[in-house]
Write an enzyme that holds these catalytic residues in place. Structure first.
Site, mmCIF file in Angstrom:
data_model
loop_
_atom_site.group_PDB
_atom_site.id
_atom_site.type_symbol
_atom_site.label_atom_id
_atom_site.label_comp_id
_atom_site.label_asym_id
_atom_site.label_seq_id
_atom_site.Cartn_x
_atom_site.Cartn_y
_atom_site.Cartn_z
ATOM 1 N N LYS A 265 74.017 79.088 8.547
ATOM 2 C CA LYS A 265 72.711 79.701 8.884
ATOM 3 C C LYS A 265 71.923 79.000 7.814
ATOM 4 O O LYS A 265 72.151 79.174 6.549
ATOM 5 C CB LYS A 265 72.716 80.926 9.079
ATOM 6 C CG LYS A 265 71.045 81.513 8.712
ATOM 7 C CD LYS A 265 71.048 83.063 8.450
ATOM 8 C CE LYS A 265 69.616 83.722 8.271
ATOM 9 N NZ LYS A 265 69.790 84.968 8.094
ATOM 10 N N ASP A 270 62.725 82.989 4.589
ATOM 11 C CA ASP A 270 62.714 83.982 5.926
ATOM 12 C C ASP A 270 61.720 85.081 5.489
ATOM 13 O O ASP A 270 61.872 86.021 4.458
ATOM 14 C CB ASP A 270 63.979 84.731 5.994
ATOM 15 C CG ASP A 270 64.123 85.825 7.074
ATOM 16 O OD1 ASP A 270 63.155 85.763 7.780
ATOM 17 O OD2 ASP A 270 64.759 86.689 7.017
ATOM 18 N N LYS A 277 58.645 91.274 6.346
ATOM 19 C CA LYS A 277 59.478 91.976 5.080
ATOM 20 C C LYS A 277 58.389 92.596 4.269
ATOM 21 O O LYS A 277 57.281 92.153 4.037
ATOM 22 C CB LYS A 277 60.204 91.081 4.390
ATOM 23 C CG LYS A 277 61.561 90.421 5.164
ATOM 24 C CD LYS A 277 62.233 89.519 4.441
ATOM 25 C CE LYS A 277 63.423 88.977 5.119
ATOM 26 N NZ LYS A 277 64.441 89.967 5.679
ATOM 27 N N ASP A 289 68.035 82.263 1.927
ATOM 28 C CA ASP A 289 68.667 82.753 3.483
ATOM 29 C C ASP A 289 69.121 81.406 3.942
ATOM 30 O O ASP A 289 69.683 81.479 5.245
ATOM 31 C CB ASP A 289 67.217 83.182 4.194
ATOM 32 C CG ASP A 289 67.810 84.128 5.181
ATOM 33 O OD1 ASP A 289 69.055 84.845 5.245
ATOM 34 O OD2 ASP A 289 67.012 84.457 6.300
ATOM 35 N N ASP A 348 62.767 89.734 12.624
ATOM 36 C CA ASP A 348 63.520 89.525 11.260
ATOM 37 C C ASP A 348 65.130 89.537 11.358
ATOM 38 O O ASP A 348 65.779 89.313 10.398
ATOM 39 C CB ASP A 348 62.957 90.554 10.177
ATOM 40 C CG ASP A 348 63.549 90.439 8.820
ATOM 41 O OD1 ASP A 348 63.742 89.169 8.471
ATOM 42 O OD2 ASP A 348 63.895 91.312 8.099
ATOM 43 N N GLU A 350 66.561 87.002 12.712
ATOM 44 C CA GLU A 350 66.389 85.586 13.232
ATOM 45 C C GLU A 350 67.916 84.880 13.071
ATOM 46 O O GLU A 350 68.321 83.931 13.624
ATOM 47 C CB GLU A 350 65.245 84.924 12.596
ATOM 48 C CG GLU A 350 65.692 84.244 11.327
ATOM 49 C CD GLU A 350 65.993 85.250 10.177
ATOM 50 O OE1 GLU A 350 66.682 84.829 9.411
ATOM 51 O OE2 GLU A 350 65.518 86.635 10.186
ATOM 52 N N ARG A 352 70.805 85.332 13.513
ATOM 53 C CA ARG A 352 71.848 85.395 14.763
ATOM 54 C C ARG A 352 71.357 84.613 16.213
ATOM 55 O O ARG A 352 72.002 84.029 16.596
ATOM 56 C CB ARG A 352 72.150 86.966 15.039
ATOM 57 C CG ARG A 352 70.948 87.784 15.708
ATOM 58 C CD ARG A 352 70.980 89.153 15.573
ATOM 59 N NE ARG A 352 70.917 89.612 14.055
ATOM 60 C CZ ARG A 352 70.888 90.965 13.653
ATOM 61 N NH1 ARG A 352 71.310 91.799 14.494
ATOM 62 N NH2 ARG A 352 71.064 91.015 12.409
#
Length: 502
Positions: A265, A270, A277, A289, A348, A350, A352
């Site tokens: 990933k 993010d 967030k 991230d 959030d 995201e 996956r």
């Protein structure tokens, strides 16, 4: 930094000399063998070093002695009961030594491995000490100006004196893995305004010089492949969205065999998207991230550097999750490359979405026999496991056993969590095939269950959630504070022990 390996018989007292002592040698105040020939004045002074507990594992004592016309430092490192030391413990001793030498502002040291104290480890004792020193002796100081001196690492050269030969070759293989671990640390440490998706693509392209085949898919190509789950993540950003594959074909005679694939990933920043967030440390650290993509890239770099005899695919999705007028909305439904429809219940969640398309593309294109994905996927894994283990999810017991053993050998540990139908039902959607978040807790497990829906029948798969181990504010035994590089050593060990020819 430089490492040299020489014979014990060549040892002469230098400015800084490191010796190892056990509990027993401390209790009886015995000096290491190579110091027995020193003058009585020197020996008498050295005998004054601590009498009660020196020799305990990791305990350090520094003595300055006037010898051979100058002041010499003698550093005694306790190794406890030497016969019980593991490879990892010896590496941790190396980390302790590196910290001590830097604290004393020392640039060079001799490390003497002599006598019975280290016989249980044999020739690998010196190599493991060297590995621990190099792993700990790291600092990301690229952006320091006024603070550069206060964060300075002094240690530059270590010379080992030991009875064993050919240690340079043994350490050389390890050093290539460590260099790629530090490469991964650098990537994770970079701020998001520097390492955006385009810049990350450029980093991957540099691996071509090592013999890696690098392929980059841009937005237009991703659209033609119906990778809408991934594209939805990046649509709110001015930066591009990419998939990068890195092929290392090191087993030439097995070129037609199914490779092992690692998927990462790579969310370079993010914000959470429309599900923004909260402000504070949580969002400010979301530059890391992309940790999964950094690990996969570092792994491929290490395999190419050491010419590993294994065929491996590295595949990463790169995007930036930003809120804007073009951003994906909560409640949107996207069609993934697999054809499955996904209700985006939370923007959030995201990572996956990104992985679902990259995993499917990897399986379609390369037909791997094993696929392992790595991602800073959930905050829930930190609540469950803290910063001591990564979360491991898989239905394959053998793969779990292999990864668990590799984690114990390297100190990059994993802990298996369950999968099951009861968790899978939590991500059923009322208007699509699946939704990207579950309900009623088990956040890390439902994330893994989501990913499992994009694993083809016959592909052996594991998911490793590294959200709690990719960054340590206070550092670890083998890493300084900040980015750890977790995963590069774990996966190299996994491949070396199970899939590379002995």
């Amino acid at each position: 930094m430089r490492f040299k390996f020489d014979k014990s018989s060549s040892f002469k007292i230098g400015d800084v000399n490191v010796f190892f002592v056990t509990n027993a040698s401390a209790d009886t105040l015995q000096l290491p063998h190579l110091l027995q020939t020193e003058s009585e004045d020197v020996k008498e002074t050295l005998q004054l070093y601590r009498k009660d507990s020196l020799g305990k594992f990791g305990e350090i004592s520094v003595i300055t002695v006037k010898a051979q016309g100058g002041l010499k430092k003698f550093i005694f490192c306790g190794i406890g009961e030497a016969k019980d030391l593991s490879k990892l413990q010896v590496q941790e001793l190396g980390g302790i030594i590196a910290s001590k030498l830097n604290a004393c502002k020392l640039e060079q040291a001799n490390i003497i491995i002599d006598g019975k104290e280290t016989e249980s480890q044999g020739e690998l004792f010196a190599v493991n000490i060297a590995e621990g020193i190099k792993l700990k002796n790291y600092c990301f100081d690229k952006y320091f100006k006024d603070k550069k001196e206060t964060n300075k690492l002094y240690l530059k050269e270590i010379t080992f004196y030991t009875q064993y030969t050919n240690l340079e070759a043994l350490f050389s293989e390890r050093e290539k893995i460590i260099d790629s671990t530090n490469f991964t640390r650098d990537l994770v440490s970079e701020p998001a305004n520097v390492l955006n998706p385009e810049a990350f693509v450029d980093v991957c392209k540099e691996l071509e010089a090592l013999g890696v085949k690098v392929t980059v898919l841009d937005k237009k190509q991703l659209k033609s492949l119906n990778m809408n789950a991934l594209l939805g993540v990046g649509q709110g950003s001015n930066s591009g969205t990419y998939v990068v594959t890195m092929e290392w074909n090191g087993a030439k005679d097995q070129k037609d065999s199914q490779p092992i694939a690692f998927v990462g990933k790579g969310i370079t920043f993010d914000t959470g998207g429309i599900n923004l967030k909260p402000s504070g440390p949580s969002i400010s650290m979301m530059k890391y991230d992309m940790g999964g993509a950094a690990v996969v890239t570092g792994l491929i770099r290490s395999l190419a550097s050491r010419k590993a005899k294994v065929n491996v695919i590295g595949a990463i999705g790169l995007a930036e999750n930003m809120p804007s007028g073009n951003a994906q909305r909560p409640g949107d439904v996207v069609t993934s490359m697999s054809g499955q429809t996904i209700e985006v219940d939370n923007t959030d969640a995201e990572g996956r979405l990104l992985l679902s398309d990259v995993m499917w593309y990897t399986q379609e294109t390369f037909k791997p026999k094993i696929m392992i994905d790595l991602a800073t996927l959930t905050g829930a894994i930190v609540i469950a496991l803290g910063h001591h283990n990564a979360g491991l999810f898989s239905d394959d017991d053998e793969l779990v056993s292999q990864l668990t053993k590799a984690g114990l050998n390297t100190g990059e540990k994993v802990w298996r969590l369950p999968l099951g139908q009861c968790y899978d039902e939590l991500i059923n959607s009322n208007i699509a095939d699946v939704k990207n978040v579950g309900k009623d807790g088990a956040g890390s497990i439902t994330a893994a269950q989501f990913l499992k829906r994009f694993v083809k029948k016959g592909c052996i798969w594991a998911h490793i959630d590294i959200a709690g181990v990719v960054w340590l504010d206070n550092g670890g035994k083998l890493s300084p504070r900040g980015a750890t590089g977790y995963g590069v050593r774990l996966l190299n060990e996994f491949l070396i022990q199970n899939y590379e020819p002995k």
